[in-house]
Design an enzyme around this catalytic site. Structure first.
Site, PDB file in Angstrom:
ATOM      1  N   LYS A  78     -18.020   4.575 -11.427  1.00 52.55           N
ATOM      2  CA  LYS A  78     -18.847   5.780 -11.553  1.00 52.55           C
ATOM      3  C   LYS A  78     -18.029   7.061 -11.647  1.00 52.55           C
ATOM      4  O   LYS A  78     -16.856   7.104 -11.274  1.00 52.55           O
ATOM      5  CB  LYS A  78     -19.874   5.840 -10.415  1.00 52.55           C
ATOM      6  CG  LYS A  78     -21.017   4.848 -10.679  1.00 52.55           C
ATOM      7  CD  LYS A  78     -22.165   4.935  -9.711  1.00 52.55           C
ATOM      8  CE  LYS A  78     -23.220   3.891 -10.117  1.00 52.55           C
ATOM      9  NZ  LYS A  78     -24.328   3.827  -9.145  1.00 52.55           N
ATOM     10  N   ARG A 116     -22.653  -3.855  -6.019  1.00 51.75           N
ATOM     11  CA  ARG A 116     -23.003  -4.044  -7.434  1.00 51.75           C
ATOM     12  C   ARG A 116     -21.819  -3.574  -8.265  1.00 51.75           C
ATOM     13  O   ARG A 116     -21.482  -2.391  -8.231  1.00 51.75           O
ATOM     14  CB  ARG A 116     -24.268  -3.221  -7.734  1.00 51.75           C
ATOM     15  CG  ARG A 116     -24.761  -3.308  -9.168  1.00 51.75           C
ATOM     16  CD  ARG A 116     -25.965  -2.393  -9.364  1.00 51.75           C
ATOM     17  NE  ARG A 116     -26.475  -2.471 -10.717  1.00 51.75           N
ATOM     18  CZ  ARG A 116     -25.982  -1.781 -11.742  1.00 51.75           C
ATOM     19  NH1 ARG A 116     -24.979  -0.961 -11.571  1.00 51.75           N
ATOM     20  NH2 ARG A 116     -26.519  -1.915 -12.950  1.00 51.75           N
TER      21      ARG A 116
HETATM   22  C1  PT1 Z   1     -26.905   1.482  -8.278  1.00 50.08           C
HETATM   23  C2  PT1 Z   1     -27.130   1.379  -9.683  1.00 50.08           C
HETATM   24  C3  PT1 Z   1     -28.197   0.543 -10.120  1.00 50.08           C
HETATM   25  N1  PT1 Z   1     -26.394   2.043 -10.602  1.00 50.08           N
HETATM   26  C4  PT1 Z   1     -28.670  -0.005  -7.889  1.00 50.08           C
HETATM   27  N2  PT1 Z   1     -28.941  -0.145  -9.193  1.00 50.08           N
HETATM   28  C5  PT1 Z   1     -26.694   1.928 -11.911  1.00 50.08           C
HETATM   29  N3  PT1 Z   1     -29.430  -0.677  -6.979  1.00 50.08           N
HETATM   30  C6  PT1 Z   1     -27.744   1.102 -12.321  1.00 50.08           C
HETATM   31  C7  PT1 Z   1     -21.850   7.831 -12.949  1.00 50.08           C
HETATM   32  O1  PT1 Z   1     -21.866   8.744 -12.125  1.00 50.08           O
HETATM   33  O2  PT1 Z   1     -25.949   2.262  -7.796  1.00 50.08           O
HETATM   34  N4  PT1 Z   1     -27.672   0.802  -7.428  1.00 50.08           N
HETATM   35  N5  PT1 Z   1     -28.463   0.418 -11.428  1.00 50.08           N
HETATM   36  C8  PT1 Z   1     -25.876   2.693 -12.928  1.00 50.08           C
HETATM   37  N6  PT1 Z   1     -26.113   4.095 -12.825  1.00 50.08           N
HETATM   38  C9  PT1 Z   1     -25.096   5.031 -12.914  1.00 50.08           C
HETATM   39  C10 PT1 Z   1     -25.188   6.225 -12.203  1.00 50.08           C
HETATM   40  C11 PT1 Z   1     -23.953   4.753 -13.642  1.00 50.08           C
HETATM   41  C12 PT1 Z   1     -24.140   7.129 -12.222  1.00 50.08           C
HETATM   42  C13 PT1 Z   1     -22.902   5.668 -13.685  1.00 50.08           C
HETATM   43  C14 PT1 Z   1     -22.985   6.859 -12.953  1.00 50.08           C
HETATM   44  O3  PT1 Z   1     -20.918   7.639 -13.729  1.00 50.08           O
END
Ligand code: PT1
Length: 276
Positions: free
Chosen positions: A221, A255
């Protein structure tokens, strides 16, 4: 503690790794459905060999700036992949969705875990999830993916995220989902500044002590990019470090994209924790 995921059991006394299987078009070079499904199955196979206890299948990108997708688009993306994974691999399948129609079809197709970044707030989602009879992950998000990183604001991020999640857990229990089937996730990167994310990880025990299993998603992230100034394809070591910290701080499930390295790291973490 055991988690019953539609007849497949997960042992929550050991840290578990959930492998990420994106079936959004930006993760595939071509939109061809059969090609996409085949590629996805190969990826799932590799993650299971590397020690993933669960595979999280999502057809809606929820990263910052992502646009919404229709029910039909999401169904077309995830259902064939869920069917293919279920036919071949003895792994718990998680569906990453907020839509009641997708939850219903995914569980019918073999998903044993519902992962909802909107914590079952969509109209009808709570009742469908309750009827599905599988565990649910409730995640905190401030705003919606499209604009959530514009002005994240909290008086006390740790308390607000915890209180939101406990309120959603209570709503789930009122809808018939038992306490043991509820997993909570602070939602790293979802409407949070770097400092908010770091505070949530530093104070994760405050969430873990609420008595629910905790899931953490930190892999690759942008908070890593902000702290270390690294592009997304060079975030393996810091992602593994954050997964270890999350487990050390009380997360039961992480995850991640990089399953093999994370499995080794969290097993070492568990060994240190278990020694007397
Ligand atoms: C998570 C999650 C998810 N993240 C759960 N499900 C994502 N339960 C998708 C960035 O800042 O943390 N928990 N499903 C992906 N979402 C992101 C959010 C991907 C922020 C990247 C960023 O780069």
């Amino acid at each position: 503690m055991q988690l019953d995921c539609a007849g497949k059991f997960l042992d929550l006394s050991q840290p578990l790794v959930m492998g990420i299987l994106n079936v959004t078009p930006d993760s595939f070079s071509d939109g061809g459905r059969f090609l996409g499904c085949d590629t996805a199955l190969q990826h799932a196979r590799a993650m299971v060999e590397e020690g993933a206890a669960m595979i999280d299948i999502g057809g809606e990108s929820t990263r910052p700036g992502a646009a919404p997708v229709s029910v039909q688009q999401e169904l077309d993306r995830v259902i064939p992949v869920i069917e293919a994974v279920r036919a071949e691999l003895p792994v718990v399948i998680s569906v990453d969705t907020s839509k009641p129609e997708v939850i219903r079809a995914a569980v019918a197709a073999g998903a044993g875990f519902i992962n909802d970044v909107r914590a079952l707030r969509a109209p009808g989602a709570l009742d469908v999830a309750s009827a599905a009879g599988v565990p649910v992950c409730l995640m905190h998000m401030q705003g919606e993916p499209r604009g959530m990183q514009q002005q994240p604001h909290y008086a006390d991020v740790v308390v607000e995220v915890r209180d939101f999640l406990l309120t959603r857990a209570a709503a789930c229990q009122a809808a018939g989902i038992p306490h043991q089937r509820i997993v909570l996730d602070p939602g790293f990167g979802f409407g949070k500044t770097v400092a908010h994310n770091l505070l949530l990880l530093k104070h994760l025990p405050i969430l873990a002590e609420a008595g629910y299993a905790v899931l953490a998603g930190l892999s690759r992230k942008s908070l890593i990019g902000s702290v270390l100034d690294l592009p997304v394809d060079q975030r393996l070591a810091p992602s593994v470090a954050l997964a270890v910290l999350a487990v050390w701080q009380g997360a039961c499930i992480v995850r991640v994209h990089d399953v093999a390295a994370t499995v080794q790291a969290v097993r070492m973490c568990a060994a240190v924790r278990a020694v007397e």
